[in-house]
Design a protein around this motif. Structure first.
Motif, PDB file in Angstrom:
ATOM      1  N   SER A   8      82.250   2.022  15.018  1.00  0.00           N
ATOM      2  CA  SER A   8      82.193   3.278  15.761  1.00  0.00           C
ATOM      3  C   SER A   8      83.250   3.350  16.863  1.00  0.00           C
ATOM      4  O   SER A   8      83.366   4.366  17.540  1.00  0.00           O
ATOM      5  N   GLY A   9      84.004   2.224  17.036  1.00  0.00           N
ATOM      6  CA  GLY A   9      85.091   2.236  18.005  1.00  0.00           C
ATOM      7  C   GLY A   9      84.882   1.388  19.237  1.00  0.00           C
ATOM      8  O   GLY A   9      85.776   1.294  20.093  1.00  0.00           O
ATOM      9  N   ASP A  10      83.734   0.738  19.376  1.00  0.00           N
ATOM     10  CA  ASP A  10      83.501  -0.130  20.531  1.00  0.00           C
ATOM     11  C   ASP A  10      84.364  -1.380  20.441  1.00  0.00           C
ATOM     12  O   ASP A  10      84.651  -1.878  19.333  1.00  0.00           O
ATOM     13  N   ASP A  11      84.762  -1.920  21.619  1.00  0.00           N
ATOM     14  CA  ASP A  11      85.357  -3.247  21.611  1.00  0.00           C
ATOM     15  C   ASP A  11      84.243  -4.272  21.431  1.00  0.00           C
ATOM     16  O   ASP A  11      83.051  -3.921  21.434  1.00  0.00           O
ATOM     17  N   LEU A  12      84.601  -5.549  21.257  1.00  0.00           N
ATOM     18  CA  LEU A  12      83.612  -6.545  20.851  1.00  0.00           C
ATOM     19  C   LEU A  12      82.523  -6.753  21.902  1.00  0.00           C
ATOM     20  O   LEU A  12      81.333  -6.812  21.576  1.00  0.00           O
ATOM     21  N   VAL A  13      82.899  -6.874  23.174  1.00  0.00           N
ATOM     22  CA  VAL A  13      81.892  -7.083  24.216  1.00  0.00           C
ATOM     23  C   VAL A  13      80.938  -5.892  24.276  1.00  0.00           C
ATOM     24  O   VAL A  13      79.713  -6.047  24.352  1.00  0.00           O
ATOM     25  N   ALA A  14      81.500  -4.685  24.233  1.00  0.00           N
ATOM     26  CA  ALA A  14      80.655  -3.486  24.254  1.00  0.00           C
ATOM     27  C   ALA A  14      79.756  -3.432  23.030  1.00  0.00           C
ATOM     28  O   ALA A  14      78.588  -3.006  23.112  1.00  0.00           O
ATOM     29  N   ALA A  15      80.259  -3.884  21.875  1.00  0.00           N
ATOM     30  CA  ALA A  15      79.461  -3.882  20.649  1.00  0.00           C
ATOM     31  C   ALA A  15      78.278  -4.833  20.754  1.00  0.00           C
ATOM     32  O   ALA A  15      77.162  -4.519  20.320  1.00  0.00           O
ATOM     33  N   VAL A  16      78.522  -6.023  21.319  1.00  0.00           N
ATOM     34  CA  VAL A  16      77.436  -7.000  21.497  1.00  0.00           C
ATOM     35  C   VAL A  16      76.368  -6.432  22.424  1.00  0.00           C
ATOM     36  O   VAL A  16      75.166  -6.522  22.148  1.00  0.00           O
TER      37      VAL A  16
ATOM     38  N   PHE B 123      89.311 -10.185  29.569  1.00  0.00           N
ATOM     39  CA  PHE B 123      89.199 -10.245  28.103  1.00  0.00           C
ATOM     40  C   PHE B 123      89.575  -8.901  27.475  1.00  0.00           C
ATOM     41  O   PHE B 123      90.205  -8.847  26.409  1.00  0.00           O
ATOM     42  N   GLY B 124      89.170  -7.829  28.147  1.00  0.00           N
ATOM     43  CA  GLY B 124      89.491  -6.494  27.652  1.00  0.00           C
ATOM     44  C   GLY B 124      88.916  -6.245  26.270  1.00  0.00           C
ATOM     45  O   GLY B 124      87.745  -6.502  25.994  1.00  0.00           O
ATOM     46  N   THR B 125      89.765  -5.779  25.363  1.00  0.00           N
ATOM     47  CA  THR B 125      89.321  -5.505  23.994  1.00  0.00           C
ATOM     48  C   THR B 125      89.420  -6.730  23.098  1.00  0.00           C
ATOM     49  O   THR B 125      88.979  -6.703  21.949  1.00  0.00           O
ATOM     50  N   GLY B 126      90.043  -7.795  23.617  1.00  0.00           N
ATOM     51  CA  GLY B 126      90.196  -9.013  22.836  1.00  0.00           C
ATOM     52  C   GLY B 126      91.418  -9.039  21.941  1.00  0.00           C
ATOM     53  O   GLY B 126      91.753 -10.085  21.371  1.00  0.00           O
ATOM     54  N   ASP B 127      92.088  -7.882  21.793  1.00  0.00           N
ATOM     55  CA  ASP B 127      93.315  -7.795  20.981  1.00  0.00           C
ATOM     56  C   ASP B 127      93.124  -8.365  19.570  1.00  0.00           C
ATOM     57  O   ASP B 127      93.965  -9.130  19.073  1.00  0.00           O
ATOM     58  N   PHE B 128      92.023  -8.028  18.937  1.00  0.00           N
ATOM     59  CA  PHE B 128      91.798  -8.504  17.566  1.00  0.00           C
ATOM     60  C   PHE B 128      92.597  -7.667  16.572  1.00  0.00           C
ATOM     61  O   PHE B 128      92.797  -6.457  16.769  1.00  0.00           O
ATOM     62  N   ALA B 129      93.028  -8.320  15.507  1.00  0.00           N
ATOM     63  CA  ALA B 129      93.857  -7.614  14.514  1.00  0.00           C
ATOM     64  C   ALA B 129      93.072  -6.509  13.821  1.00  0.00           C
ATOM     65  O   ALA B 129      93.615  -5.444  13.523  1.00  0.00           O
ATOM     66  N   ASP B 130      91.793  -6.741  13.560  1.00  0.00           N
ATOM     67  CA  ASP B 130      90.981  -5.741  12.882  1.00  0.00           C
ATOM     68  C   ASP B 130      89.505  -6.056  13.097  1.00  0.00           C
ATOM     69  O   ASP B 130      89.143  -7.010  13.798  1.00  0.00           O
ATOM     70  N   GLU B 131      88.667  -5.269  12.458  1.00  0.00           N
ATOM     71  CA  GLU B 131      87.217  -5.438  12.603  1.00  0.00           C
ATOM     72  C   GLU B 131      86.754  -6.815  12.125  1.00  0.00           C
ATOM     73  O   GLU B 131      85.909  -7.460  12.757  1.00  0.00           O
ATOM     74  N   ASP B 132      87.314  -7.310  11.029  1.00  0.00           N
ATOM     75  CA  ASP B 132      86.901  -8.613  10.500  1.00  0.00           C
ATOM     76  C   ASP B 132      87.221  -9.733  11.477  1.00  0.00           C
ATOM     77  O   ASP B 132      86.448 -10.689  11.614  1.00  0.00           O
TER      78      ASP B 132
ATOM     79  N   VAL C  55      78.397 -13.185  25.276  1.00  0.00           N
ATOM     80  CA  VAL C  55      79.509 -12.563  26.006  1.00  0.00           C
ATOM     81  C   VAL C  55      80.296 -13.625  26.762  1.00  0.00           C
ATOM     82  O   VAL C  55      81.539 -13.608  26.774  1.00  0.00           O
ATOM     83  N   ALA C  56      79.596 -14.577  27.372  1.00  0.00           N
ATOM     84  CA  ALA C  56      80.290 -15.646  28.087  1.00  0.00           C
ATOM     85  C   ALA C  56      81.184 -16.443  27.141  1.00  0.00           C
ATOM     86  O   ALA C  56      82.333 -16.766  27.474  1.00  0.00           O
ATOM     87  N   ARG C  57      80.662 -16.760  25.955  1.00  0.00           N
ATOM     88  CA  ARG C  57      81.466 -17.487  24.963  1.00  0.00           C
ATOM     89  C   ARG C  57      82.703 -16.682  24.564  1.00  0.00           C
ATOM     90  O   ARG C  57      83.807 -17.239  24.442  1.00  0.00           O
ATOM     91  N   LEU C  58      82.540 -15.392  24.399  1.00  0.00           N
ATOM     92  CA  LEU C  58      83.663 -14.549  23.975  1.00  0.00           C
ATOM     93  C   LEU C  58      84.755 -14.473  25.036  1.00  0.00           C
ATOM     94  O   LEU C  58      85.948 -14.526  24.717  1.00  0.00           O
ATOM     95  N   VAL C  59      84.358 -14.346  26.304  1.00  0.00           N
ATOM     96  CA  VAL C  59      85.369 -14.138  27.363  1.00  0.00           C
ATOM     97  C   VAL C  59      85.857 -15.452  27.965  1.00  0.00           C
ATOM     98  O   VAL C  59      86.674 -15.443  28.879  1.00  0.00           O
TER      99      VAL C  59
END
Length: 571
Positions: free
Chosen positions: A106-114, A43-52, A147-151
């Motif tokens: 603060s710069g975390d990817d989504l999994v790290a943020a959760v 999954f990595g960083t998820g490659d999201f376009a932005d924070e939203d 996290v499971a749902r996200l990845v």
């Protein structure tokens, strides 16, 4: 404790805290609830376009997890529905979402943020202590599911065994235990948790042997078979198969005889004991009404309103209460009319109600909860009492009303006056040690007392219910707790007024005998525990119960108390 005998003659024996009596012998099924590292890496960083965009993915995952809890809650009732509904609320919590957003910024990817947000809230819950600390297990379960749902992995949880098995885990979240099939999961053993943890509560509801706080059980190999004794707390690893089969067969014969018990409850020499049910709503009340109980000893009214943002009207409340009262209209197993003990809102701490609970308390477990909510919002209690009185008139069932978290005689007197003005019987819960010490004066201003052993134990021993390292302190068999129960029961005997126990301790057949010996007049529990308790009481006389009470109070610790009572009862 781990005991290793001669490997050529005896199995390794682990010891934990017994929760639900019974014997089971089956292969180990270990629960490993983590999301795979490989999936997270892919999954990595998820490659999201932005924070939203990342936050939108979080919202979708959170909603899916919450919906899963809500769906499970709808398929169950009682304690299981309660904790699942609360978990759904945590998954939707706006504060948790805000913490995730902050970590993203603060710069975390989504999994790290959760994970960071969950760490933050776990720290807050732990610092709050008391009942909020119990929510850490639930929070970690929610984190893993999100996290499971996200990845893109299935949500972790308990696998469905291919054969009847003993479920072994570090700890089990409500979502794990609520949907268990007792035909396939024949016993529960956890390394963490105490006798009042969610695992213990739901195991009692399911009626399967359970031992918690069992050090070393996760080191048992997956090919092993366990003999679990939910009465003694002993877990034998790879016992002699023939001996294990014989012991289980003997226990099954005993359980079958217990299942045939029909009430009403009394000791062998005829001392009556009221056995009552703990319920949460109309559905659980209707299910419990088929058991040999003489009414309800604890109707947890707040559980019907956990998802309400605004206070329900008097009429809406009355409709909910009438469902429970109607389920117990008419006579019980002894022929007498049944009654329902209604607890006023026990909101706050781990059961927040949006329309009642204060926010941002430093320590909610020792804060404004239960009756204390009415100190600054008198109308909340007044309207609930009006609704209970209305429901009682409609149903024609006798309603007793009790307040939780009562600490002073003045509080009891004021509450009793409000209840009696409405033609209802008034009581208070004994959960705070001050209430036990002043029980004789409490009974001068109310009609009955009900001991909530879960909170009484926690507050007496100053120990979080979910702190595994302190499980020996959160055990209702603690002599200090038993002494407070005995003080309360003696006050009831002298006043000629009822004193019941509605905490988890009432569901323990062994402890029930000691409680009756102290002078407790009623025991309220999950419906599944009624027959074992009633059948056990029928085998012992009043004098034995009194001797058991003395032996338990004189013991040095909970295990010694259990052993002493077994000796007195010849078990």
């Amino acid at each position: 404790m781990v005991t290793t005998a001669n490997p050529d003659t005896a199995p390794t024996v682990l010891r934990g805290t017994p929760v639900v009596p019974g014997l089971a012998h089956a292969p180990v099924q270990t629960v490993r609830g983590e999301v795979s590292a490989e999936a997270v890496a892919r999954f990595g960083t998820g490659d999201f376009a932005d924070e939203d965009a990342a936050l939108a993915a979080y919202d979708a995952a959170a909603q899916a997890v919450a919906d899963g809890f809500t769906d499970k809650a709808a398929r169950t009732s009682g304690a299981a529905a309660e904790v699942l509904t609360a978990s759904a609320g945590i998954a939707r919590d706006r504060g948790l979402r805000s913490a995730v957003r902050k970590q993203l910024r603060s710069g975390d990817d989504l999994v790290a943020a959760v994970r960071a947000a969950a760490d933050q809230f776990a720290g807050i819950f732990t610092q709050m202590g008391g009942l909020m600390a119990e929510r850490v297990t639930d929070l970690r379960d929610i984190e893993r599911r999100m996290v499971a749902r996200l990845v893109g992995e299935p949500e972790p949880g308990v696998p469905t065994p291919a054969e009847p098995s003993v479920l072994v885990a570090e700890d089990l979240a409500p979502s794990d235990t609520a949907g268990l099939d007792p035909a396939l999961v024949v016993a529960l053993v956890t390394e963490r948790g105490g006798p009042t943890s969610h695992t213990a509560i739901i195991a009692r509801q399911l009626g399967i042997p359970c031992v918690v706080g069992t050090a070393g059980v996760l080191q048992v190999s997956s090919g092993s078979r366990l003999l679990v004794d939910g009465t003694t707390g002993l877990v034998e690893v790879d016992p002699d198969p023939a001996d294990a089969a014989r012991r289980v067969a003997e226990d099954q014969a005993v359980q079958a005889s217990l299942a045939a018990w029909t009430g009403p409850a009394a000791t062998a020499d005829g001392r009556p004991v009221k056995l009552l049910a703990n319920v949460a709503d109309g559905e659980s009340a209707r299910a419990a009404s088929g058991a040999p109980v003489e009414g309800v000893g604890l109707f947890r009214t707040e559980l019907s309103f956990l998802d309400r943002r605004e206070e329900p009207t008097v009429e809406e409340q009355a409709e909910v209460y009438a469902e429970v009262l109607n389920a117990f209209a008419g006579p019980g197993p002894g022929g007498a009319d049944r009654h329902v003990v209604v607890r006023t809102l026990d909101a706050g701490s781990d059961k927040p109600l949006a329309f009642a609970t204060l926010t941002d308390e430093e320590n909610p477990a020792l804060g404004v909860r239960g009756l204390r909510l009415s100190f600054s919002n008198a109308g909340l209690l007044e309207r609930q009492l009006d609704a209970i009185a209305l429901a009682a008139r409609q149903a024609g069932t006798e309603a007793w009303v009790m307040a939780p978290m009562v600490a002073t005689v003045a509080e009891a007197a004021a509450f009793g006056e409000q209840v009696r003005r409405r033609g209802l019987k008034a009581g208070v819960m004994v959960e705070v040690p001050s209430a036990a010490l002043l029980a004789h004066r409490m009974l001068e201003v109310v009609d009955f007392l009900s001991i909530g052993t879960n909170d009484l134990t926690q507050y007496t021993m100053a120990a979080d219910r979910m702190a595994t390292d302190l499980a020996h302190l959160t055990d209702p068999w603690q002599p200090a707790v038993l002494h407070l129960i005995a003080i309360t029961a003696e006050a009831g005997r002298r006043a000629g007024k009822p004193v019941g126990v509605c905490g988890e301790a009432a569901a323990d057949p062994l402890l029930a005998c000691a409680l009756v010996g102290m002078g407790v007049t009623s025991l309220s529990m999950a419906a599944a525990a009624v027959r074992p308790v009633g059948a056990r009481l029928a085998t012992v006389g009043s004098e034995q119960c009194e001797e058991a009470a003395e032996a338990a109070c004189a013991a040095a610790d909970p295990m010694a108390a259990r052993d002493a009572v077994r000796r007195v009862l010849g078990l």
